[in-house]
Design an enzyme around this catalytic site. Structure first.
Site, mmCIF file in Angstrom:
data_model
loop_
_atom_site.group_PDB
_atom_site.id
_atom_site.type_symbol
_atom_site.label_atom_id
_atom_site.label_comp_id
_atom_site.label_asym_id
_atom_site.label_seq_id
_atom_site.Cartn_x
_atom_site.Cartn_y
_atom_site.Cartn_z
ATOM 1 C CB SER A 33 -0.881 -0.006 1.247
ATOM 2 O OG SER A 33 -1.636 1.174 1.292
ATOM 3 C CB SER A 82 6.368 12.984 5.901
ATOM 4 O OG SER A 82 5.411 13.667 6.673
ATOM 5 C CG ASN A 145 -2.559 1.873 7.710
ATOM 6 O OD1 ASN A 145 -1.861 1.598 8.700
ATOM 7 N ND2 ASN A 145 -2.280 2.867 6.893
ATOM 8 C CB CYS A 148 -0.614 5.593 8.815
ATOM 9 S SG CYS A 148 0.302 6.817 7.850
ATOM 10 C CB ILE A 209 6.531 -4.020 9.964
ATOM 11 C CG1 ILE A 209 7.756 -3.774 9.108
ATOM 12 C CG2 ILE A 209 6.756 -5.142 10.940
ATOM 13 C CD1 ILE A 209 9.027 -3.400 9.867
ATOM 14 C CG ASN A 210 2.594 1.110 8.031
ATOM 15 O OD1 ASN A 210 3.340 1.791 7.332
ATOM 16 N ND2 ASN A 210 1.285 1.225 8.005
ATOM 17 N N GLY A 261 8.659 -5.429 4.385
ATOM 18 C CA GLY A 261 9.643 -4.527 4.981
ATOM 19 C C GLY A 261 10.980 -4.742 4.307
ATOM 20 N N GLY A 262 11.285 -3.897 3.349
ATOM 21 C CA GLY A 262 12.610 -3.908 2.736
ATOM 22 C C GLY A 262 12.881 -4.979 1.709
HETATM 23 C C1 LIG Z 1 5.577 6.395 0.079
HETATM 24 C C2 LIG Z 1 4.929 5.368 0.970
HETATM 25 C C3 LIG Z 1 3.571 5.433 1.231
HETATM 26 C C4 LIG Z 1 2.951 4.486 2.048
HETATM 27 N N1 LIG Z 1 1.607 4.566 2.265
HETATM 28 C C5 LIG Z 1 0.995 3.589 2.991
HETATM 29 C C6 LIG Z 1 -0.430 3.571 3.146
HETATM 30 O O1 LIG Z 1 -1.146 4.419 2.602
HETATM 31 N N2 LIG Z 1 -0.989 2.590 3.901
HETATM 32 C C7 LIG Z 1 -0.224 1.625 4.494
HETATM 33 O O2 LIG Z 1 -0.765 0.747 5.168
HETATM 34 N N3 LIG Z 1 1.124 1.596 4.343
HETATM 35 C C8 LIG Z 1 1.744 2.557 3.605
HETATM 36 N N4 LIG Z 1 3.112 2.505 3.428
HETATM 37 C C9 LIG Z 1 3.884 1.420 4.056
HETATM 38 C C10 LIG Z 1 4.149 0.283 3.073
HETATM 39 O O3 LIG Z 1 2.953 -0.294 2.611
HETATM 40 C C11 LIG Z 1 5.029 -0.794 3.720
HETATM 41 O O4 LIG Z 1 4.365 -1.302 4.843
HETATM 42 C C12 LIG Z 1 6.384 -0.262 4.167
HETATM 43 O O5 LIG Z 1 6.880 0.676 3.230
HETATM 44 C C13 LIG Z 1 7.418 -1.357 4.359
HETATM 45 O O6 LIG Z 1 7.712 -2.034 3.166
HETATM 46 P P1 LIG Z 1 8.936 -1.661 2.190
HETATM 47 O O7 LIG Z 1 10.154 -1.549 3.040
HETATM 48 O O8 LIG Z 1 8.971 -2.766 1.187
HETATM 49 O O9 LIG Z 1 8.610 -0.358 1.561
HETATM 50 C C14 LIG Z 1 3.737 3.455 2.634
HETATM 51 C C15 LIG Z 1 5.106 3.386 2.360
HETATM 52 C C16 LIG Z 1 5.713 4.316 1.533
HETATM 53 C C17 LIG Z 1 7.185 4.200 1.255
#
Ligand SMILES: Cc1cc2nc3c(=O)[nH]c(=O)nc-3n(C[C@H](O)[C@H](O)[C@H](O)COP(=O)(O)O)c2cc1C
Ligand SMILES: Cc1cc2nc3c(=O)[nH]c(=O)nc-3n(C[C@H](O)[C@H](O)[C@H](O)COP(=O)(O)OP(=O)(O)OC[C@H]3O[C@@H](n4cnc5c(N)ncnc54)[C@H](O)[C@@H]3O)c2cc1C
Ligand code: FES
Lengths: 319, 234
Positions: A33, A82, A145, A148, A209-210, A261-262
């Site tokens: 997301s 942000s 969610n 956030c 994780i978020n 996550g990553g």
């Molecule tokens: C630009 C951005 C926007 C995001 N917006 C949301 C969101 O709207 N809802 C949500 O549950 N997570 C949001 N996330 C979190 C991601 O879905 C994910 O949980 C988090 O980035 C960890 O995964 P990653 O390291 O692969 O990016 C956002 C992440 C990023 C980088």
């Protein structure tokens, strides 16, 4: 090189599929997301129907403009964002984007955020009503969610203490019969406790994780670069933490874990599956590689062939 | 994947990069460039400086880690380019001025080539670069070093003004456009914004621009915006 959708006999033997609460994920690669819009943008670059699923940009009941000021900052092997849940609102999504989702052949997950308890519940009710009207052809699952870190009210406030989140999960569970995953925060006091609570309240899965709450200071201006002071850290930097949390949670609960996550390689996916994830989500890696879904899927197939793995079930949770 | 033809240093921390490959695009559009593997995590947006039959050119300023890595590229190196992205400068007729500040001149050479007879204003805080390349296309070429280039531009003289430069310059151009319009000389001022980006294609919303009608995306709706639509918060 093995092509996606290649039906050579060796490839056809590989089983990458999983079911979560009756929803089929044809492979474990789901786009996270907030990093993939509603899929349309990336669909110009590769066939997003090859993905296991898409979790859409987080929606709130009312449209949100998101945060002012700097919204992204790069860090050592990661990024801080942000965005503050900028989104068109649940109704606008259902009216405008859902028609596109109806055309997709991949698991479609609505990521639902909120400011207040009532926002979340009303949002879930609207999605349920729409699904009933369409016969569930556009939304396969709701991802709640509660984590956030970039919105002041709601969001993270629910995601920290299990007792605060319980009422919310219970109410949303009552509001919808769609498969429900609860997206947990790494900033929770005890993430395994939180996951167990979600299981008790009838969630079908947990997502984790978020992003992790972080900070960046502009030393010349002597202030945080973000108007909100803190922002959410994602990308390869957080992978070890995410993996540990997925492992801890998968050991504690009986419901499927959607891990993320990553993740930025096929072997990262395998690590999460070995830690117990049913499927994984890929976020920041989409920004590192526009054809992330395609390349990860190809890499995963190659890894399975190399390691003689016919089905991901053979390795799921083996660590 | 493109191949570096040349990567020439033009001035203090300013480089001219030429890449071969089948890369096109419209004026004001940009590419996301990556000359490394996983790290830095994000690709870097650079405007199209010039499109040639056999490749594409960029002009960039070394400010941090990514552009530092670009500056180390040598002929034959490969570089990943995704694009072209964004909606660039509109096709216009009438009296046109192109105004660039520092590295902000990067997207304007391609514009100058596409709009014969335009007036070109280039401002630099120190050493000027690439100014002579504009001369064949410009009806009038004004180069200023050390001053405020916008002071040289009479907004009442033009129907369209394209501006690219540092943030304060963009805000000043917006105000001058409004002032010209209120004193009876309506002019379309277009600004090319340099918001930080991650996806570059409209999916992540980190590049959001506040506009009068709500949030827009710098990468997909821009980077070029009609000045009067943009709401500057700082
Ligand atoms: C630009 C951005 C926007 C995001 N917006 C949301 C969101 O709207 N809802 C949500 O549950 N997570 C949001 N996330 C979190 C991601 O879905 C994910 O949980 C988090 O980035 C960890 O995964 P990653 O390291 O692969 O990016 C956002 C992440 C990023 C980088
Ligand atoms: C549409 C667009 C077109 C651009 N065209 C040009 C061009 O033609 N020539 C040129 O020299 N520069 C251009 N820029 C700015 C250029 O992208 C940044 O200078 C560059 O990304 C800095 O990267 P870095 O790794 O050297 O800096 P760092 O400070 O190490 O970068 C850290 C992060 O901040 C981002 N960032 C830093 N400065 C800027 C900035 N001014 N604008 C946007 N993002 C930034 C980086 O992309 C990176 O994600 C453009 C920016 C945009 C959005
Ligand atoms: S950079 Fe992702 S939406 Fe503009």
């Amino acid at each position: 090189m093995i092509k996606i959708g290649d039906s050579s006999s060796k490839n056809a033997e590989l089983d990458l599929s999983t079911r979560i609460a009756g929803v089929t994920f044809k492979n474990p690669i789901v786009m996270a997301s907030g990093t993939f819009g509603f899929g349309k943008e990336y669909a110009k670059y590769y066939d997003v129907n090859e993905l296991g699923g898409i979790s859409g940009k987080g929606l709130t009941l009312q449209a949100k403009a998101g945060n002012q000021g700097t919204r992204v900052y790069e860090t050592a092997s990661g990024m801080l964002n942000s965005v503050g849940l900028e989104n068109p609102g649940v109704s606008a999504f259902l009216e405008k984007e859902c028609a596109y989702w109806e055309t997709l052949d991949t698991a479609r997950i609505v990521n639902l955020g909120g400011n207040t308890f009532e926002d979340y519940v009303t949002g879930a009710e609207l999605i349920q009503k729409d699904a009933d009207a369409r016969g569930s052809k556009a939304v396969d699952m709701i991802e709640l969610n509660i984590s956030c870190p970039n919105v002041k009210e709601g969001g993270i406030a629910f995601g920290i203490r299990t007792c605060d989140a319980r009422e919310l999960v219970r109410a949303v569970r009552r509001a919808t019969s769609l498969p429900l995953s609860v997206k947990l925060s790494p900033n929770a006091e005890d993430i395994a406790d939180m996951a167990l609570m979600c299981q008790e309240e009838g969630a079908d899965a947990v997502s984790l994780i978020n992003t992790i709450s972080g900070m960046k200071i502009d030393v010349r201006r002597r202030r945080s670069v973000f108007n909100n002071l803190y922002a959410g850290l994602s990308g390869p930097a957080i992978k070890p933490i995410a993996l540990r949390m997925v492992h801890q949670v998968a050991k504690r609960v009986d419901i499927p874990v959607i891990g993320m996550g990553g993740i930025s390689s096929a072997t990262d996916i395998v690590e999460f599956i070995m830690a117990g994830a049913a499927v994984v989500q890929v976020g920041t890696y989409n920004f590192m590689n526009m054809r992330a879904g395609q390349d990860l899927l190809r890499g995963l197939r190659e890894f399975m062939i190399e390691e003689n793995i016919a089905s991901l079930d053979e390795i799921r949770g083996i660590v | 994947m493109g191949t570096v033809i040349s990567n020439e240093r033009l001035a203090d921390n300013v480089y001219h990069l030429r890449v071969s490959g089948d890369y096109g695009g419209e004026t004001g559009q940009f590419y996301m460039l990556r000359a490394w593997g996983a790290y830095p995590v994000l690709s870097r947006p650079l405007s199209i400086h010039q499109v040639e039959d056999d490749g594409i050119e960029f002009l960039y300023h070394v400010v941090g880690e990514g552009t530092e890595l670009f500056s180390q590229l040598t002929p034959g190196d490969s570089i990943n380019l995704e694009g072209p992205f964004g909606s660039g400068f509109p096709a216009v007729t009438g009296r046109v001025a192109l105004v660039g500040g520092g590295i902000g001149i990067a997207p304007l050479l391609y514009c100058a080539r596409e709009i014969p007879g335009c007036d070109v204003y280039l401002g630099f805080s120190r050493e000027p670069f690439r100014t002579e390349e504009f001369r064949p296309y410009a009806a009038k070429l004004t180069v200023d070093v050390g001053g405020l280039i916008l002071d040289n531009v009479d907004f009442a003289e033009y129907d369209h003004i394209f501006v690219c430069g540092p943030h304060p310059m963009l805000k000043a151009a917006q105000l001058k456009g409004i002032a010209a319009a209120t004193s009876g000389s309506p002019v379309n001022v277009y600004l090319s914004l340099e918001n930080r980006m991650a996806c570059g294609i409209g999916a992540c919303l980190v590049c959001s621009v506040s506009c009068k009608d709500g949030q827009r995306k710098a990468c997909a709706d821009g980077p070029v915006f009609l000045a009067e639509e943009v709401v500057f918060h700082d």
